[in-house]
Structures are given as structure tokens and as C-alpha cells.
Motif scaffolding. Structure first.
Motif, PDB file in Angstrom:
ATOM      1  N   THR A  74       2.742  -2.134   2.857  1.00  0.00           N
ATOM      2  CA  THR A  74       3.989  -1.971   3.606  1.00  0.00           C
ATOM      3  C   THR A  74       3.880  -2.634   4.976  1.00  0.00           C
ATOM      4  N   ASP A 127       6.127  -5.715   6.271  1.00  0.00           N
ATOM      5  CA  ASP A 127       6.935  -5.601   7.488  1.00  0.00           C
ATOM      6  C   ASP A 127       6.616  -6.714   8.481  1.00  0.00           C
ATOM      7  N   TRP A 171       1.436   1.658  12.057  1.00  0.00           N
ATOM      8  CA  TRP A 171       2.614   2.239  11.416  1.00  0.00           C
ATOM      9  C   TRP A 171       3.639   2.676  12.460  1.00  0.00           C
ATOM     10  N   ALA A 222       9.628   4.261   2.244  1.00  0.00           N
ATOM     11  CA  ALA A 222       8.782   3.066   2.270  1.00  0.00           C
ATOM     12  C   ALA A 222       8.000   2.937   0.965  1.00  0.00           C
ATOM     13  N   ASN A 246      10.415   2.026  -1.947  1.00  0.00           N
ATOM     14  CA  ASN A 246      10.814   0.624  -1.926  1.00  0.00           C
ATOM     15  C   ASN A 246       9.727  -0.287  -2.483  1.00  0.00           C
ATOM     16  N   LEU A 247       8.477   0.142  -2.348  1.00  0.00           N
ATOM     17  CA  LEU A 247       7.361  -0.665  -2.835  1.00  0.00           C
ATOM     18  C   LEU A 247       7.051  -0.346  -4.293  1.00  0.00           C
TER      19      LEU A 247
END
Length: 335
Positions: free
Chosen positions: A154, A158, A224, A312, A315-316
Motif C-alpha cells: 500500500t 501510494d 503510514w 486500504a 482495495n488491494l
């Protein structure tokens, strides 16, 4: 189907949260299918071995909380799912994404607090100033598709950094080399097979102690943001709010115990391991405890962070949270 779900959750738990621990997946060894749920005479609180056990270790000497008899039980991380799927645990610490899976499967538990907020760090021999510096490098990660991997991918996504799985450097990309556990990854860092490794505590402490020249390159929690709700406490619906309030009061009064008494905390974890099991926590220092980011945040104060964290992951890889985001009833607000 239940045995399959236990196996799936065992894999999530054994690798996803406790990156330094390892154990064969043996669901049902200690809690055969069909075992009776914990009752209201004794509140049974289960914790996975490793860093998560620190979240409640300050209370391990208690036999009564809020007028209720309590029993704290530490189990191998690969077995914790069985105690929720079979209903034996009254309360249990689990990875937040595994908590979503448990809830999405209509088990009678809800999320009452976030208790650990990230214990992942990148360790290596060479400096790096940003994630961009990892391009053309090989990064070892614990458990493909599990929490450390999902968090790291992630962060790369990003940052707009491409990655691929492999053990060879690739220009302009990060190569991800997956290891089974911290014990497997440490020698790869030491020999240079991987340039860096994403590890959880207390494996980070072991690396810094045993690999000459190694250092913490990145605090994954800082990358993060301000950490993330890595693991939380799930309570069976039958557990009263009065008990949970008393439990929270005790935790808040003893929040610095483990950091101030790391040796004693390690001994408590070992003493509360289920019969025939041995703790994987061999070294525990004040710095180790500090890097485990243990603190109590009640459900009403962590809801937004939990949903952002689960989103998150969804979505992955949607399967990592049970295929859907949990609804609002996932959270239990203790009044």
C-alpha cells in the motif's frame, strides 16, 4: 467450511500480525470443533503469543476484574482463530483485518478497542532516505498477502513506486522477496541476499542484536501516518459493558507496565502459555516494547482509523478482510 475458515484465519494471524512468530497451523488441537463457549462464571481472555500479548500483559496477575473471575491464556498465534470460530474465547486480541473476517462470517463478536498500532520496521545494512531509494533493491517481506506485505505494498502504491515479486534487482522497481517468518528473513539480510527486510518486533530487536551493522531504516508506522490499528480486542456479545469498562480502567491505570518491566512481562507471557506451548518471545527490552506501539484506543475513538485501514486492504486484496467492509455494527461502543 468452518475448518477451512479456521485455517484461513490461522494463516492470517500467524503471519499477518506477529511477523517474528511461527508455528504449524493446527486448528482444533486445543479447541476441538464443537467445544462449548466460555461462560459468564469465568471470563476467558485469549492472546496470541508475541507482541500482541503485551497489550494485556499488565493484567496477567489479576484473577478478578470488576467482580468477575478472569483467566488470561496465551496461545500460539497460528491457533488463535480456533478459539473465536468455536466460541470458546470470551475476549481475544486479533489482527484488525482478521477481526473483520470473523465479524463478516456472523460470529458473535464485535470490535471494542484497538490495542496495538504497528510494530513493523524496515531493517538493513545500507541507508535509504525515502522509499524512492528502494528502487533497484530487493526487499524481504514476511508473508505474501498478509499484513506486513499488504501494508508495505500500500505504501509503495501510494508513493507511485512499481514493484514485482522476485529475488533479483530490477531497475526502477522494488523487488519483493517473500519469507515465511522473521527467523527465515534474518539470515537473508545478514548475507545480503536481500537488501532490506520488513520485520515486526521482537524480530527487529533480534536483528539489531545479531546482525552486525544493521539498523532501522524506516519506521513503517511513520510512513503510514501516525500508526494504524494493527490489532484489537474482540468481545463476545454476551460479555457485559460493566466488565469491559472495568477492564479498560485497569488497562489505563497500568499502561506503562510492560515498558517499565520488560523482563517481568516476558516471564508473564511464558507463564500464561497454554500447556505444552513455548513462547517465541526470547528477548524483550524497554525499546522493544516501545516499538510495539501498545496503547488502548476505544472503539468510539478509533472507528475512522479502523475503516481507513480496512479500506486500504480491501482495495488491494478484498479477501484479506473477508470480501467486504464490515458495517457499523462491527464496532461495539462500551457505555
Amino acid at each position: 467450511m468452518k475448518k477451512f475458515l479456521i485455517l484461513l484465519l490461522s494463516l492470517l494471524l500467524s503471519v499477518g500480525l506477529f511477523a517474528c512468530t511461527n508455528g504449524d497451523v493446527t486448528p482444533g488441537d486445543d479447541t476441538p470443533e464443537g467445544s462449548t463457549p466460555g461462560n459468564n462464571e469465568v471470563i476467558e481472555i485469549y492472546l496470541p503469543d508475541g507482541a500482541p500479548a503485551l497489550s494485556l500483559v499488565s493484567l496477567f496477575d489479576k484473577t478478578e476484574i470488576g467482580g468477575q473471575t478472569v483467566k488470561f491464556i496465551v496461545v500460539p498465534s497460528s491457533n488463535i482463530a480456533a478459539y473465536l470460530m468455536n466460541g470458546k474465547a470470551d475476549l481475544a486480541i486479533v489482527p484488525t483485518n482478521a477481526a473483520a473476517i470473523i465479524y463478516n462470517r456472523d460470529n458473535p463478536y464485535k470490535y471494542v478497542s484497538a490495542n496495538t498500532h504497528g510494530n513493523l520496521f524496515m531493517v538493513g545494512l545500507d541507508d535509504a532516505d525515502s522509499l524512492e531509494d528502494l528502487k533497484g533493491k530487493v526487499v524481504g517481506v514476511i508473508g505474501q498477502g498478509q499484513v506486513p506485505d499488504l501494508i508495505f505494498r500500500t505504501l509503495l502504491g501510494d508513493a507511485g513506486i512499481e514493484y514485482e515479486v522476485g529475488d533479483k534487482p530490477v531497475d526502477g522497481k522494488v523487488s519483493l522477496y517473500y519469507a515465511q517468518d522473521g527467523g527465515t528473513l534474518l539470515p537473508l539480510i545478514k548475507t545480503g541476499k536481500v537488501n532490506y527486510g520488513v520485520l515486526g518486533e521482537p524480530a527487529v530487536t533480534t536483528a539489531l542484536s545479531n546482525i552486525e551493522g544493521s539498523k532501522v531504516i524506516f519506521d513503517i508506522q511513520q510512513l503510514w501516518g501516525e500508526g494504524y490499528p494493527q490489532a484489537g480486542l474482540m468481545a463476545k456479545n454476551s460479555v457485559s459493558d460493566d466488565f469491559l469498562k472495568a477492564l479498560f480502567d485497569e488497562l489505563e491505570q497500568n499502561e506503562s507496565y510492560a515498558e517499565q518491566n520488560p523482563g517481568e512481562a516476558k516471564e508473564r507471557i511464558a507463564a500464561h502459555m497454554i500447556e505444552s506451548s513455548e513462547t517465541t518471545v526470547k528477548v524483550l527490552t524497554a525499546d522493544t516494547v516501545k516499538r510495539c506501539n501498545v496503547r488502548l484506543v476505544k472503539a468510539e475513538d478509533c472507528k475512522d482509523d479502523v475503516i481507513a485501514f480496512l479500506t486500504a486492504f480491501y482495495n488491494l486484496e478484498p479477501s484479506s478482510i473477508g470480501g467486504k467492509l464490515p458495517d457499523a455494527d462491527f464496532f461495539r461502543i462500551v457505555k
